[in-house]
Design an enzyme around this catalytic site. Structure first.
Site, PDB file in Angstrom:
ATOM      1  N   CYS A 162       0.831  -1.205   0.000  1.00 57.59           N
ATOM      2  CA  CYS A 162       0.000   0.000   0.000  1.00 57.59           C
ATOM      3  C   CYS A 162       0.866   1.255   0.000  1.00 57.59           C
ATOM      4  O   CYS A 162       1.922   1.288   0.630  1.00 57.59           O
ATOM      5  CB  CYS A 162      -0.907  -0.015   1.230  1.00 57.59           C
ATOM      6  SG  CYS A 162      -1.905   1.463   1.438  1.00 57.59           S
ATOM      7  N   CYS A 204       1.088   4.716   3.630  1.00 62.89           N
ATOM      8  CA  CYS A 204       2.051   5.048   4.688  1.00 62.89           C
ATOM      9  C   CYS A 204       3.472   4.954   4.150  1.00 62.89           C
ATOM     10  O   CYS A 204       3.767   4.108   3.307  1.00 62.89           O
ATOM     11  CB  CYS A 204       1.908   4.084   5.870  1.00 62.89           C
ATOM     12  SG  CYS A 204       0.328   4.181   6.729  1.00 62.89           S
ATOM     13  N   GLN A 209     -10.277  18.483  10.044  1.00 63.33           N
ATOM     14  CA  GLN A 209      -9.082  17.912  10.662  1.00 63.33           C
ATOM     15  C   GLN A 209      -9.186  16.394  10.611  1.00 63.33           C
ATOM     16  O   GLN A 209     -10.248  15.808  10.806  1.00 63.33           O
ATOM     17  CB  GLN A 209      -8.933  18.400  12.098  1.00 63.33           C
ATOM     18  CG  GLN A 209      -8.710  19.899  12.235  1.00 63.33           C
ATOM     19  CD  GLN A 209      -7.373  20.360  11.651  1.00 63.33           C
ATOM     20  OE1 GLN A 209      -6.416  19.583  11.532  1.00 63.33           O
ATOM     21  NE2 GLN A 209      -7.299  21.629  11.279  1.00 63.33           N
ATOM     22  N   GLU A 263     -13.781  33.036   5.605  1.00 62.59           N
ATOM     23  CA  GLU A 263     -13.499  31.839   4.816  1.00 62.59           C
ATOM     24  C   GLU A 263     -13.986  32.089   3.402  1.00 62.59           C
ATOM     25  O   GLU A 263     -15.038  32.677   3.192  1.00 62.59           O
ATOM     26  CB  GLU A 263     -14.214  30.633   5.436  1.00 62.59           C
ATOM     27  CG  GLU A 263     -14.322  29.406   4.569  1.00 62.59           C
ATOM     28  CD  GLU A 263     -12.972  28.840   4.163  1.00 62.59           C
ATOM     29  OE1 GLU A 263     -12.821  28.514   2.966  1.00 62.59           O
ATOM     30  OE2 GLU A 263     -12.078  28.727   5.023  1.00 62.59           O
ATOM     31  N   CYS A 273       0.312  23.272   7.608  1.00 60.74           N
ATOM     32  CA  CYS A 273       0.617  21.915   7.136  1.00 60.74           C
ATOM     33  C   CYS A 273       1.840  21.928   6.225  1.00 60.74           C
ATOM     34  O   CYS A 273       2.105  20.950   5.533  1.00 60.74           O
ATOM     35  CB  CYS A 273      -0.586  21.316   6.414  1.00 60.74           C
ATOM     36  SG  CYS A 273      -1.159  22.286   5.005  1.00 60.74           S
TER      37      CYS A 273
END
Length: 408
Positions: free
Chosen positions: A64, A67, A241, A287, A361
């Site tokens: 996969c 990760c 989140q 926003e 981020c």
């Protein structure tokens, strides 16, 4: 086969040997062999492993692509992510307190986008293999909450009714307070027959909401998320989140970072920070996405005991909140996209705002913006990595700035 010594880990989680040559799933200090294709190694074999190498927590890790770092010990991953932030700050000569990292638990991701292909027997669904469009089934994924894995029958129905044997659907599944919120793209064009079929899926699987491209097919219950004391139903596919644990950690951090009577939440989304802050302070929320600000406003109006919130739709890249608009506010909160918030930070730098809480981020654009604020008279009091993306190379951080003097 050639041999290489892995010298360091890159920002994408690959080991890097001299050249540079990139080797996936390797660690600094390891001696490895592999077949070199340009600047990448394939068929990597570990000749001398690092003492920080561990057995992967998930049986799907080898195939996969979800990760990158399950082969590394948790202390190593924590140090790696802290170092990414420190290195970004070092470029600008910035020193500050790095608070201990907060890492979300195993199987805590409340949302995921699965790749779904229609097959003769139903559906193949999961994540893509690394660097490939091949779909890998992940029935025992250790990232997402268990509720997101018990969807075999749902995926079969979605693929059978709305999928094409030639194409691939992206099915975003989010766990809400009242069930699964499902948002599908890449399926067949919506027509009467498909709408009827999908409406049956909503009822059969007791979905909170099903959205096909931009069309809400059915909503049995608004898919609420809790933001402090308020409940909000974000628009289909809206930013959220990744884990409740991470959201809670960021909320604790923002409440620790700010004080006063009134603040502004820039890039407010659907109210992740605005609404918990409104339990203590009057707030202005800005926003660009109108459906998100509408959801925030609705959540505020339906909650009890919150202070006033002015919810405003505004593109802060084109029309940043100006320094004179920031006058008489005690603090600002901002959580911009990966590009950072250069235009908005320039206005914050010119203002007399006393406190800034910044969620990022992208450590590189954060460090750029932080340098601008420091040059304008702010002190970066602390940075905390909040790791909602366990076993990935992704880094998220929260930071507090306090004004110590005005520029010039």
């Amino acid at each position: 086969m050639e041999e290489f010594l892995i010298e360091r880990l890159g920002h994408q989680g690959d080991g890097i040997a001299s050249g540079p040559v990139f080797a996936p799933r390797t660690l600094p200090g390891e001696r490895v062999s592999g077949i070199r294709n340009g600047d990448r190694l394939s068929d990597v074999k570990i000749i001398k492993p690092s003492n920080r190498r561990v057995a992967a927590a998930c049986r799907h890790f080898k195939n996969c692509g979800g990760c990158q770092l399950q082969h590394a010990s948790e202390p190593f991953v924590s140090e790696y992510k802290q170092q990414i932030v420190k290195s970004a700050l070092d470029v600008h000569g910035i020193e500050t307190e790095l608070r201990p990292i907060v890492t979300s638990p195993v199987q805590s991701r409340r949302r995921a986008t699965f790749a779904v292909r229609r097959t003769k027997k139903g559906a193949l669904w999961g994540f893509h293999a690394r660097g490939s469009d091949m779909v890998v089934a992940v029935p025992e994924c250790q990232l997402v909450v268990p509720e997101l894995l018990g969807v075999n029958a749902l995926m079969d129905d979605l693929a059978r009714i709305g999928g094409s044997r030639k194409g691939e659907m992206a099915v975003n599944v989010t766990l809400s307070e009242v069930g699964l919120d499902v948002f599908v793209t890449g399926g067949k064009p919506l027509d009467r027959e498909l709408t009827v079929g999908l409406s049956g899926v909503v009822e059969a699987h007791k979905l909170a909401r099903l959205t096909w491209d931009d069309e809400v097919i059915g909503m049995r219950n608004p898919p609420y998320q809790k933001f402090g004391a308020a409940k909000v139903a974000p628009p289909p596919g809206a930013f959220l989140q990744a884990t409740v644990h991470g959201q809670d950690a960021l909320t604790v951090a923002v409440l620790d970072a700010v004080s006063g009577e009134k603040g502004v939440d820039l890039f407010a989304g659907s109210g992740t920070f605005t609404l918990p802050l409104a339990e203590h302070y009057e707030m202005i929320a800005l926003e660009s996405e109108k459906p998100m600000i509408a959801a925030l406003d609705r959540g505020w109006r339906e909650a009890k005991g919150l202070k006033k919130v002015d919810a405003i739709a505004r593109d802060l890249f084109r029309r940043p909140f100006l320094s004179d608009e920031l006058a008489k506010l005690d603090f600002a909160v901002l959580d911009p996209p990966r590009a950072g918030a250069e235009a908005q930070v320039k206005e914050l730098a010119k203002s007399e705002i006393a406190q800034i809480f910044y969620v990022s981020c992208n450590p590189v654009t954060f460090a750029r913006d932080a340098n601008m604020l420091i040059n304008a008279g702010f002190t970066l009091e602390w940075v905390q990595v909040v790791d909602q993306f366990r076993w990935s190379s992704h880094v998220e951080l929260a930071a507090k700035f306090a004004r110590t003097h005005m520029q010039g």
